[in-house]
Design a protein around this motif. Structure first.
Motif, short mmCIF file in Angstrom:
data_model
loop_
_atom_site.label_atom_id
_atom_site.label_comp_id
_atom_site.label_asym_id
_atom_site.label_seq_id
_atom_site.Cartn_x
_atom_site.Cartn_y
_atom_site.Cartn_z
N LEU A 1 23.75 57.27 -45.05
CA LEU A 1 23.54 58.11 -46.23
C LEU A 1 24.76 58.05 -47.15
O LEU A 1 24.60 58.00 -48.38
CB LEU A 1 23.27 59.55 -45.79
N ALA A 2 25.94 57.99 -46.58
CA ALA A 2 27.16 57.86 -47.40
C ALA A 2 27.20 56.52 -48.12
O ALA A 2 27.59 56.45 -49.30
CB ALA A 2 28.40 58.04 -46.52
N GLU B 1 25.21 56.47 -51.40
CA GLU B 1 25.59 57.40 -52.47
C GLU B 1 25.62 56.76 -53.86
O GLU B 1 25.10 57.36 -54.82
CB GLU B 1 26.93 58.05 -52.15
N PRO B 2 26.18 55.56 -54.05
CA PRO B 2 26.20 54.98 -55.41
C PRO B 2 24.82 54.71 -55.99
O PRO B 2 24.67 54.56 -57.21
CB PRO B 2 26.97 53.67 -55.22
N TRP B 3 23.80 54.66 -55.14
CA TRP B 3 22.43 54.35 -55.59
C TRP B 3 21.50 55.54 -55.39
O TRP B 3 20.28 55.38 -55.45
CB TRP B 3 21.88 53.14 -54.82
N ILE B 4 22.04 56.71 -55.15
CA ILE B 4 21.22 57.84 -54.73
C ILE B 4 20.18 58.21 -55.78
O ILE B 4 19.09 58.70 -55.46
CB ILE B 4 22.10 59.06 -54.37
N ASP B 5 20.47 57.94 -57.05
CA ASP B 5 19.51 58.26 -58.11
C ASP B 5 18.36 57.26 -58.15
O ASP B 5 17.37 57.48 -58.85
CB ASP B 5 20.21 58.32 -59.47
N ALA C 1 20.32 65.17 -46.80
CA ALA C 1 19.56 64.36 -47.75
C ALA C 1 18.77 65.25 -48.70
O ALA C 1 18.69 64.99 -49.91
CB ALA C 1 18.63 63.41 -47.00
N LYS D 1 20.69 66.61 -51.48
CA LYS D 1 20.94 65.64 -52.54
C LYS D 1 19.72 65.44 -53.44
O LYS D 1 19.74 64.61 -54.35
CB LYS D 1 21.35 64.29 -51.93
#
Length: 338
Positions: free
Chosen positions: A153-154, A157-161, A187, A190
């Protein structure tokens, strides 16, 4: 092709349960192995297909993970997804939600970036070329630890959107959903949607855990929910979408014969069932094949098929306006052909 087969092919539908690594056809496996200079333990495409005889989920997973080893670069992941979208378009799929297993790749030294950027580029291409919208579901491997899931999950993060949801797959028995309650809570915080495999080989209790501990928005498979009348009523009352995979169930011996498949029983009980292909390269068919096979085996009507397609849209992880647009398209098709 029969008139009913033509109806199924033209029926606008969404696919909500598709493991993109499970769409790796033997021909592409060989091509990528050659491109990347990788030795694989099969001498021919025919030998690979002969290996696709499973007695249970674990037998399948052993071959699945071995096959994934040919995926090395973002070009490989692009080509994998592009091949799936081409087949999906031919089956009348207008929206697809792709599950991917980053741990399968990062654990063998492939950068997360290579995986997701390859998939995202194919998704953009599919919308431009085929008009198929799509979303990504990051799945955690349940035979690994929750700590490993947090690490994944970490990485995301840069692609979470650009990730819509998280899921839970791999070996179900012995790995209950509650094992991952904390990472799913993280998650959800987020803004990600939640889905999980439950009630395929695992007991109805795993479905309860998915609902109560993971707080899922969808349940993947869910077949064994029917063993528990109280659970069945609860799922119906919640309007919980079940992403059912008939040919997968047959191949993995969840059912002995498609004539025993519970698709129509789910509909009768008011469950929001959908039809999907799961790992189509391994299980003998894409989403259209699943629709056709279970229709023949269970005698589904056109009205049943429209209901299943409608469920796929209303259960999609899409904004209400997109769902409404797809349902309107489906209703127009049904009005013209039913």
């Amino acid at each position: 092709m029969t008139e009913l087969d033509q109806f199924i092919t033209g029926l606008p539908k969404a696919e909500l349960h598709l493991h993109i690594e499970g769409s790796l056809e033997p021909e592409l496996m060989f091509a990528l192995a050659e491109r990347n200079g990788i030795d694989i333990p099969y001498a021919s495409v025919e030998e690979v297909r002969a290996a696709y005889e499973f007695s249970n989920l674990q037998d399948f997973l052993d071959i699945y993970y071995a096959g994934a080893g040919v995926l090395q670069t973002r070009a490989d992941f692009h080509d994998l997804a592009a091949a799936y979208f081409k087949r999906a378009a031919a089956d009348g799929v207008v929206h697809a939600e792709l599950m991917f297993d980053p741990q399968t790749h990062t654990d063998r030294g492939i950068a997360f970036e290579e995986v997701i950027e390859g998939l995202l580029s194919a998704m953009a291409e599919a919308e431009a070329t085929h008009g198929i919208t799509s979303r990504l579901i990051l799945c955690f491997l349940r035979h690994l630890s929750e700590e490993a899931a947090f690490e994944t999950l970490a990485m995301a993060e840069p692609w979470i959107d650009r990730i819509t949801a998280v899921g839970l797959d791999s070996s179900e028995v012995g790995h209950p959903p509650v094992k991952f309650a904390q990472v799913f809570a993280a998650a959800r915080a987020k803004g990600l949607k939640i889905t999980a495999h439950a009630g395929e080989e695992g007991p109805p209790d795993y479905v309860y855990q998915a609902l109560d501990q993971l707080k899922t928005d969808r349940i993947d498979h869910g077949n064994r929910s029917l063993e528990d009348p109280e659970l069945t009523r609860r799922l119906a009352d919640l309007g919980m979408t079940l992403t059912v995979c008939p040919l997968s169930n047959l191949k993995l011996c969840v059912v002995d014969d498609l004539k025993d498949h519970p698709t129509d029983a789910m509909l009768t009980h008011g469950l929001k069932a959908t039809l999907n292909s799961d790992d189509p390269a391994y299980f003998g068919g894409y989403v259209g094949d699943n629709f056709k096979a279970v229709t023949e085996a269970r005698g589904l009507s056109k009205a049943d098929l429209v209901t299943l397609a409608r469920n796929s849209f209303t259960g999609a992880f899409l904004p209400p306006d997109m769902i409404a647009s797809y349902v309107e398209r489906l209703d127009a098709y049904a009005a013209a052909h039913c």
